[in-house]
Design an enzyme around this catalytic site. Sequence first.
Site, PDB file in Angstrom:
ATOM      1  N   ASP A  61       0.878  -1.166   0.000  1.00 55.82           N
ATOM      2  CA  ASP A  61       0.000   0.000   0.000  1.00 55.82           C
ATOM      3  C   ASP A  61       0.918   1.220   0.000  1.00 55.82           C
ATOM      4  O   ASP A  61       1.769   1.356   0.897  1.00 55.82           O
ATOM      5  CB  ASP A  61      -0.860  -0.043   1.273  1.00 55.82           C
ATOM      6  CG  ASP A  61      -1.935   1.022   1.254  1.00 55.82           C
ATOM      7  OD1 ASP A  61      -1.733   2.071   0.595  1.00 55.82           O
ATOM      8  OD2 ASP A  61      -2.980   0.805   1.899  1.00 55.82           O
ATOM      9  N   PHE A  83      -0.521   5.678 -10.334  1.00 56.17           N
ATOM     10  CA  PHE A  83      -1.959   5.434 -10.526  1.00 56.17           C
ATOM     11  C   PHE A  83      -2.653   5.085  -9.216  1.00 56.17           C
ATOM     12  O   PHE A  83      -3.884   5.105  -9.155  1.00 56.17           O
ATOM     13  CB  PHE A  83      -2.189   4.232 -11.451  1.00 56.17           C
ATOM     14  CG  PHE A  83      -1.734   4.430 -12.854  1.00 56.17           C
ATOM     15  CD1 PHE A  83      -2.413   5.284 -13.700  1.00 56.17           C
ATOM     16  CD2 PHE A  83      -0.626   3.756 -13.343  1.00 56.17           C
ATOM     17  CE1 PHE A  83      -2.001   5.467 -15.008  1.00 56.17           C
ATOM     18  CE2 PHE A  83      -0.203   3.928 -14.643  1.00 56.17           C
ATOM     19  CZ  PHE A  83      -0.893   4.784 -15.476  1.00 56.17           C
ATOM     20  N   LYS A  87     -10.965   5.861  -7.166  1.00 58.71           N
ATOM     21  CA  LYS A  87     -11.413   6.608  -8.345  1.00 58.71           C
ATOM     22  C   LYS A  87     -12.926   6.710  -8.531  1.00 58.71           C
ATOM     23  O   LYS A  87     -13.390   7.115  -9.603  1.00 58.71           O
ATOM     24  CB  LYS A  87     -10.789   6.005  -9.598  1.00 58.71           C
ATOM     25  CG  LYS A  87     -11.170   4.558  -9.825  1.00 58.71           C
ATOM     26  CD  LYS A  87     -10.722   4.077 -11.193  1.00 58.71           C
ATOM     27  CE  LYS A  87     -11.260   2.687 -11.476  1.00 58.71           C
ATOM     28  NZ  LYS A  87     -10.964   2.189 -12.794  1.00 58.71           N
ATOM     29  N   SER A 127      -6.984  13.984 -14.472  1.00 58.18           N
ATOM     30  CA  SER A 127      -8.271  13.719 -15.122  1.00 58.18           C
ATOM     31  C   SER A 127      -8.879  14.994 -15.683  1.00 58.18           C
ATOM     32  O   SER A 127      -8.687  16.087 -15.124  1.00 58.18           O
ATOM     33  CB  SER A 127      -9.213  13.122 -14.073  1.00 58.18           C
ATOM     34  OG  SER A 127     -10.541  13.139 -14.526  1.00 58.18           O
ATOM     35  N   TYR A 152     -12.999  13.185  -4.904  1.00 59.46           N
ATOM     36  CA  TYR A 152     -12.160  12.523  -5.907  1.00 59.46           C
ATOM     37  C   TYR A 152     -11.533  13.559  -6.832  1.00 59.46           C
ATOM     38  O   TYR A 152     -10.313  13.593  -7.033  1.00 59.46           O
ATOM     39  CB  TYR A 152     -12.998  11.517  -6.723  1.00 59.46           C
ATOM     40  CG  TYR A 152     -12.356  11.145  -8.035  1.00 59.46           C
ATOM     41  CD1 TYR A 152     -11.302  10.249  -8.080  1.00 59.46           C
ATOM     42  CD2 TYR A 152     -12.787  11.719  -9.243  1.00 59.46           C
ATOM     43  CE1 TYR A 152     -10.683   9.938  -9.269  1.00 59.46           C
ATOM     44  CE2 TYR A 152     -12.184  11.412 -10.441  1.00 59.46           C
ATOM     45  CZ  TYR A 152     -11.132  10.510 -10.451  1.00 59.46           C
ATOM     46  OH  TYR A 152     -10.528  10.217 -11.644  1.00 59.46           O
ATOM     47  N   LYS A 156      -7.460  15.028  -7.410  1.00 60.81           N
ATOM     48  CA  LYS A 156      -6.717  15.160  -8.684  1.00 60.81           C
ATOM     49  C   LYS A 156      -6.096  16.557  -8.765  1.00 60.81           C
ATOM     50  O   LYS A 156      -4.931  16.707  -9.132  1.00 60.81           O
ATOM     51  CB  LYS A 156      -7.636  14.909  -9.879  1.00 60.81           C
ATOM     52  CG  LYS A 156      -8.093  13.472 -10.021  1.00 60.81           C
ATOM     53  CD  LYS A 156      -6.922  12.542 -10.330  1.00 60.81           C
ATOM     54  CE  LYS A 156      -7.315  11.077 -10.381  1.00 60.81           C
ATOM     55  NZ  LYS A 156      -6.176  10.161 -10.293  1.00 60.81           N
ATOM     56  N   PHE A 188      -9.214  11.932 -20.575  1.00 62.19           N
ATOM     57  CA  PHE A 188     -10.644  12.129 -20.794  1.00 62.19           C
ATOM     58  C   PHE A 188     -11.344  10.820 -20.399  1.00 62.19           C
ATOM     59  O   PHE A 188     -11.160  10.392 -19.276  1.00 62.19           O
ATOM     60  CB  PHE A 188     -10.863  12.707 -22.206  1.00 62.19           C
ATOM     61  CG  PHE A 188     -10.492  14.179 -22.165  1.00 62.19           C
ATOM     62  CD1 PHE A 188      -9.158  14.566 -21.980  1.00 62.19           C
ATOM     63  CD2 PHE A 188     -11.456  15.163 -22.159  1.00 62.19           C
ATOM     64  CE1 PHE A 188      -8.802  15.910 -21.821  1.00 62.19           C
ATOM     65  CE2 PHE A 188     -11.115  16.506 -22.014  1.00 62.19           C
ATOM     66  CZ  PHE A 188      -9.788  16.875 -21.843  1.00 62.19           C
ATOM     67  N   ASN A 189     -12.117  10.180 -21.233  1.00 60.65           N
ATOM     68  CA  ASN A 189     -12.804   8.962 -20.767  1.00 60.65           C
ATOM     69  C   ASN A 189     -12.145   7.703 -21.328  1.00 60.65           C
ATOM     70  O   ASN A 189     -12.414   7.326 -22.469  1.00 60.65           O
ATOM     71  CB  ASN A 189     -14.276   9.003 -21.172  1.00 60.65           C
ATOM     72  CG  ASN A 189     -15.080   9.998 -20.370  1.00 60.65           C
ATOM     73  OD1 ASN A 189     -14.763  11.179 -20.336  1.00 60.65           O
ATOM     74  ND2 ASN A 189     -16.120   9.535 -19.706  1.00 60.65           N
ATOM     75  N   ASN A 209     -19.285   3.473 -14.732  1.00 59.03           N
ATOM     76  CA  ASN A 209     -18.905   4.027 -16.028  1.00 59.03           C
ATOM     77  C   ASN A 209     -19.692   3.378 -17.169  1.00 59.03           C
ATOM     78  O   ASN A 209     -20.157   2.244 -17.071  1.00 59.03           O
ATOM     79  CB  ASN A 209     -17.394   3.882 -16.254  1.00 59.03           C
ATOM     80  CG  ASN A 209     -16.600   4.684 -15.245  1.00 59.03           C
ATOM     81  OD1 ASN A 209     -15.844   4.128 -14.456  1.00 59.03           O
ATOM     82  ND2 ASN A 209     -16.774   5.985 -15.230  1.00 59.03           N
ATOM     83  N   ARG A 305     -28.158  12.115 -14.603  1.00 59.46           N
ATOM     84  CA  ARG A 305     -27.419  11.704 -13.397  1.00 59.46           C
ATOM     85  C   ARG A 305     -26.842  12.959 -12.756  1.00 59.46           C
ATOM     86  O   ARG A 305     -26.155  13.726 -13.432  1.00 59.46           O
ATOM     87  CB  ARG A 305     -26.300  10.743 -13.815  1.00 59.46           C
ATOM     88  CG  ARG A 305     -25.490  10.177 -12.664  1.00 59.46           C
ATOM     89  CD  ARG A 305     -24.534   9.094 -13.144  1.00 59.46           C
ATOM     90  NE  ARG A 305     -23.416   9.629 -13.926  1.00 59.46           N
ATOM     91  CZ  ARG A 305     -22.390   8.886 -14.367  1.00 59.46           C
ATOM     92  NH1 ARG A 305     -22.351   7.586 -14.107  1.00 59.46           N
ATOM     93  NH2 ARG A 305     -21.424   9.436 -15.070  1.00 59.46           N
TER      94      ARG A 305
HETATM   95  C1  WQD Z   1     -20.014   8.881 -19.403  1.00 56.57           C
HETATM   96  C2  WQD Z   1     -21.370   9.303 -19.924  1.00 56.57           C
HETATM   97  C3  WQD Z   1     -23.059   9.479 -18.220  1.00 56.57           C
HETATM   98  C4  WQD Z   1     -23.287   5.276 -17.152  1.00 56.57           C
HETATM   99  C5  WQD Z   1     -16.072   9.620 -14.909  1.00 56.57           C
HETATM  100  C6  WQD Z   1     -15.348  10.442 -13.900  1.00 56.57           C
HETATM  101  C7  WQD Z   1     -14.053  10.900 -14.447  1.00 56.57           C
HETATM  102  C8  WQD Z   1     -13.224   9.740 -14.933  1.00 56.57           C
HETATM  103  C9  WQD Z   1     -13.996   8.825 -15.816  1.00 56.57           C
HETATM  104  C10 WQD Z   1     -12.494   8.038 -13.288  1.00 56.57           C
HETATM  105  C11 WQD Z   1     -22.065  10.326 -19.028  1.00 56.57           C
HETATM  106  C12 WQD Z   1     -23.394   8.379 -19.218  1.00 56.57           C
HETATM  107  C13 WQD Z   1     -22.935   6.468 -17.745  1.00 56.57           C
HETATM  108  C14 WQD Z   1     -24.582   4.734 -17.419  1.00 56.57           C
HETATM  109  C15 WQD Z   1     -25.049   6.604 -18.843  1.00 56.57           C
HETATM  110  N1  WQD Z   1     -12.580   9.173 -13.817  1.00 56.57           N
HETATM  111  N2  WQD Z   1     -23.788   7.118 -18.573  1.00 56.57           N
HETATM  112  N3  WQD Z   1     -25.399   5.427 -18.263  1.00 56.57           N
HETATM  113  O1  WQD Z   1     -18.860  10.625 -15.716  1.00 56.57           O
HETATM  114  O2  WQD Z   1     -17.766  11.225 -17.935  1.00 56.57           O
HETATM  115  O3  WQD Z   1     -16.380  10.428 -16.050  1.00 56.57           O
HETATM  116  O4  WQD Z   1     -15.272   8.524 -15.274  1.00 56.57           O
HETATM  117  O5  WQD Z   1     -12.270   7.076 -12.994  1.00 56.57           O
HETATM  118  O6  WQD Z   1     -13.368  11.628 -13.521  1.00 56.57           O
HETATM  119  O7  WQD Z   1     -16.129  11.553 -13.553  1.00 56.57           O
HETATM  120  O8  WQD Z   1     -17.804   8.820 -17.210  1.00 56.57           O
HETATM  121  O9  WQD Z   1     -18.465   6.592 -18.000  1.00 56.57           O
HETATM  122  O10 WQD Z   1     -19.477   7.479 -15.864  1.00 56.57           O
HETATM  123  O11 WQD Z   1     -20.149   8.497 -18.043  1.00 56.57           O
HETATM  124  O12 WQD Z   1     -25.862   7.197 -19.601  1.00 56.57           O
HETATM  125  O13 WQD Z   1     -24.962   3.691 -16.904  1.00 56.57           O
HETATM  126  O14 WQD Z   1     -22.223   8.154 -19.937  1.00 56.57           O
HETATM  127  O15 WQD Z   1     -24.226  10.180 -17.839  1.00 56.57           O
HETATM  128  O16 WQD Z   1     -22.756  11.213 -19.847  1.00 56.57           O
HETATM  129  P1  WQD Z   1     -17.807  10.374 -16.707  1.00 56.57           P
HETATM  130  P2  WQD Z   1     -18.973   7.753 -17.229  1.00 56.57           P
END
Ligand code: WQD
Length: 348
Positions: A61, A83, A87, A127, A152, A156, A188-189, A209, A305
């Site tokens: 840890d 990392f 998260k 992030s 969270y 960052k 980003f994502n 996610n 959401r």
């Molecule tokens: C993406 C889009 C949801 C789930 C988060 C963290 C960010 C990063 C990545 C972490 C959004 C939509 C989602 C679902 C949906 N860090 N969605 N139905 O919120 O952009 O980013 O994850 O580890 O810091 O904030 O990613 O994948 O949760 O959502 O419609 O069941 O998908 O509303 O528009 P996000 P996400």
Amino acid sequence: MAKKVLVSGGAGYIGSHVTVELIGAGYDVVVADNMSNCDMTCFEGVKKITGREDIPFYQIDCCDYEAVDKLFAEHKIDAVIHFAAFKAVGESVAKPIMYYRNNLVSFLNILEASKNHGGCNVLFSSSATVYGEAENLPVTEQTPRLPATSPYGNTKQMCEDILRDVVLATAGGADGQGVVKGIALRYFNPIGAHPSALIGELPRGVPNNLVPFITQTAIGKRECLSIFGNDYPTEDGTCLRDYIDIVDLAKAHVAAVSRMLDGKMKQDYEIFNVGTGRPVSVYELVTAFEKVNGLKLNYKFAPRRPGDVVAIWADTKLANEELGWKAERTVGETLASAWAWERHLAGK
Ligand code: WQD
């Protein structure tokens, strides 16, 4: 001799992909992970993909300073990619102390151990969440950060600032002997999995996610995907994000580490956006998943959401030009890899 990179949190989703790419690029890698949010699946996958059974692995840890210090004593680390952090945005709101303690202390320990062992280069995994609901899109690295809306997100921002301050202090000779240079990558994502389908995302419980929720719905683990909000001010009413392929993301780390280790940095602390530069809506992503994998997904439109930003995507010019890096896989390829990984997990 090959340079040595410590990957803290290296058994996790992003860390495992980064470990594979680092080894592929000729680096020696040491992995540290406390396994709090993963099992050995991905690390075993890393060994298979790279054909390397001998990757040093420390189940520690990073909040335990003695353990981190011992690792640094046993290996001459040239760079750390950090990392090791919690998260989950929602969980951080419910458990702020746990989040602040874990994410800040582990990073401080890495920095301190690095300093006590002569200093090294540090890459921090940040992030796009630091931009919040940005006024002007796409966001550049100069786009002002907005106050974080979750612990969270705050960790960052705080870790970015800690790294900047430590770099400035060591560069100015004010804080001991260790030379530290730092890069923060703002992801980003991240989505998708390695083309081998041997490593990928392993969410615990119900995924937060989007892509793991999609693949788990497709495989039958979840009944129905809820698309959160179809009344946003976007073309199809759903949110826009910049979905970055996990292997492309991993390659950005190799480019950033090489930049640090090869003495190519223009400043001692640098920040890069890591995205594709292309906004994709939730609805587009869902239909692309269906098309590329030839299946129908059970989904419904649901209320927004809380906490979601309407739209965010990256200006990637700086990363493209300075890191010589560019996202390459198409969304279709990435979504096919995510589905292959889900089927691999299900043994199908
Ligand atoms: C993406 C889009 C949801 C789930 C988060 C963290 C960010 C990063 C990545 C972490 C959004 C939509 C989602 C679902 C949906 N860090 N969605 N139905 O919120 O952009 O980013 O994850 O580890 O810091 O904030 O990613 O994948 O949760 O959502 O419609 O069941 O998908 O509303 O528009 P996000 P996400």
